[in-house]
Write a protein that holds these residues in place. Structure first.
Motif, mmCIF file in Angstrom:
data_model
loop_
_atom_site.group_PDB
_atom_site.id
_atom_site.type_symbol
_atom_site.label_atom_id
_atom_site.label_comp_id
_atom_site.label_asym_id
_atom_site.label_seq_id
_atom_site.Cartn_x
_atom_site.Cartn_y
_atom_site.Cartn_z
ATOM 1 N N LYS A 62 -9.709 20.136 -3.677
ATOM 2 C CA LYS A 62 -8.678 20.071 -4.708
ATOM 3 C C LYS A 62 -9.358 20.018 -6.066
ATOM 4 O O LYS A 62 -10.361 19.312 -6.244
ATOM 5 C CB LYS A 62 -7.834 18.813 -4.495
ATOM 6 N N ASN A 64 -9.554 18.629 -9.626
ATOM 7 C CA ASN A 64 -9.058 17.418 -10.269
ATOM 8 C C ASN A 64 -8.468 17.729 -11.641
ATOM 9 O O ASN A 64 -8.772 18.758 -12.245
ATOM 10 C CB ASN A 64 -10.179 16.384 -10.382
ATOM 11 N N THR A 69 -14.184 18.665 -12.108
ATOM 12 C CA THR A 69 -14.641 18.186 -10.809
ATOM 13 C C THR A 69 -13.681 18.610 -9.698
ATOM 14 O O THR A 69 -12.515 18.912 -9.942
ATOM 15 C CB THR A 69 -14.779 16.642 -10.777
ATOM 16 N N SER A 71 -12.353 17.371 -5.739
ATOM 17 C CA SER A 71 -12.311 16.347 -4.700
ATOM 18 C C SER A 71 -12.275 17.065 -3.363
ATOM 19 O O SER A 71 -11.517 18.028 -3.183
ATOM 20 C CB SER A 71 -11.066 15.469 -4.831
ATOM 21 N N THR A 72 -13.110 16.603 -2.427
ATOM 22 C CA THR A 72 -13.234 17.283 -1.141
ATOM 23 C C THR A 72 -13.265 16.285 0.009
ATOM 24 O O THR A 72 -13.533 15.097 -0.191
ATOM 25 C CB THR A 72 -14.545 18.099 -1.077
ATOM 26 N N TYR A 73 -13.008 16.802 1.197
ATOM 27 C CA TYR A 73 -13.169 16.045 2.439
ATOM 28 C C TYR A 73 -13.957 16.907 3.409
ATOM 29 O O TYR A 73 -13.886 18.134 3.358
ATOM 30 C CB TYR A 73 -11.808 15.697 3.059
ATOM 31 N N ALA A 79 -15.497 11.671 1.925
ATOM 32 C CA ALA A 79 -14.704 12.004 0.747
ATOM 33 C C ALA A 79 -15.714 12.171 -0.380
ATOM 34 O O ALA A 79 -16.511 11.268 -0.635
ATOM 35 C CB ALA A 79 -13.725 10.890 0.426
ATOM 36 N N CYS A 80 -15.714 13.330 -1.028
ATOM 37 C CA CYS A 80 -16.737 13.637 -2.025
ATOM 38 C C CYS A 80 -16.108 14.176 -3.300
ATOM 39 O O CYS A 80 -15.052 14.795 -3.274
ATOM 40 C CB CYS A 80 -17.690 14.712 -1.508
ATOM 41 N N ASP A 81 -16.814 13.945 -4.390
ATOM 42 C CA ASP A 81 -16.499 14.605 -5.647
ATOM 43 C C ASP A 81 -17.668 15.510 -5.977
ATOM 44 O O ASP A 81 -18.830 15.117 -5.823
ATOM 45 C CB ASP A 81 -16.290 13.589 -6.772
ATOM 46 N N GLN A 92 -19.948 10.274 -3.063
ATOM 47 C CA GLN A 92 -19.504 10.447 -1.682
ATOM 48 C C GLN A 92 -19.240 9.087 -1.052
ATOM 49 O O GLN A 92 -19.838 8.091 -1.429
ATOM 50 C CB GLN A 92 -20.544 11.198 -0.847
#
Length: 96
Positions: A62, A64, A69, A71-73, A79-81, A92
């Motif tokens: 996604k 932000n 930045t 946002s990821t999974y 969960a990471c930026d 993370q």
């Protein structure tokens, strides 16, 4: 816009000021590569997202609200930026 996936199929495309962020399906994608990457306007890979673990792949992404930045999974529960300009990990956390 006819973008060809690198290995599997495209799950999501996000148009950004730096290029198109592409998330490919993780099913069948090689773990040695990153299934999240950014393409330039001429379909050249600008970066491949740094992974928090070499044995995982991304499952969601996604953009932000800051516009800088992502946002990821991952399929392994991270969960990471990521920095949008480079695909480098900013932070993370492991979700259990």
């Amino acid at each position: 816009m006819d973008i060809q996936p690198l290995h599997t199929r495209i799950d999501k495309i996000i148009q950004t000021r730096f290029g198109l962020v592409v998330l490919e399906a993780h099913y069948g994608f090689p773990y040695s590569d990153s299934n999240l990457y950014c393409l330039s306007s001429n379909d050249q890979v600008l970066w491949k997202a740094e992974k928090p673990d070499p044995n995982t792949l991304y499952s969601r992404v996604k953009l932000n609200e800051d516009g800088a930045t992502l946002s990821t999974y991952t399929i392994s529960g991270h969960a990471c930026d990521l920095e949008l300009k480079t695909g480098k990990l900013i932070s993370q956390a492991t979700i259990k």
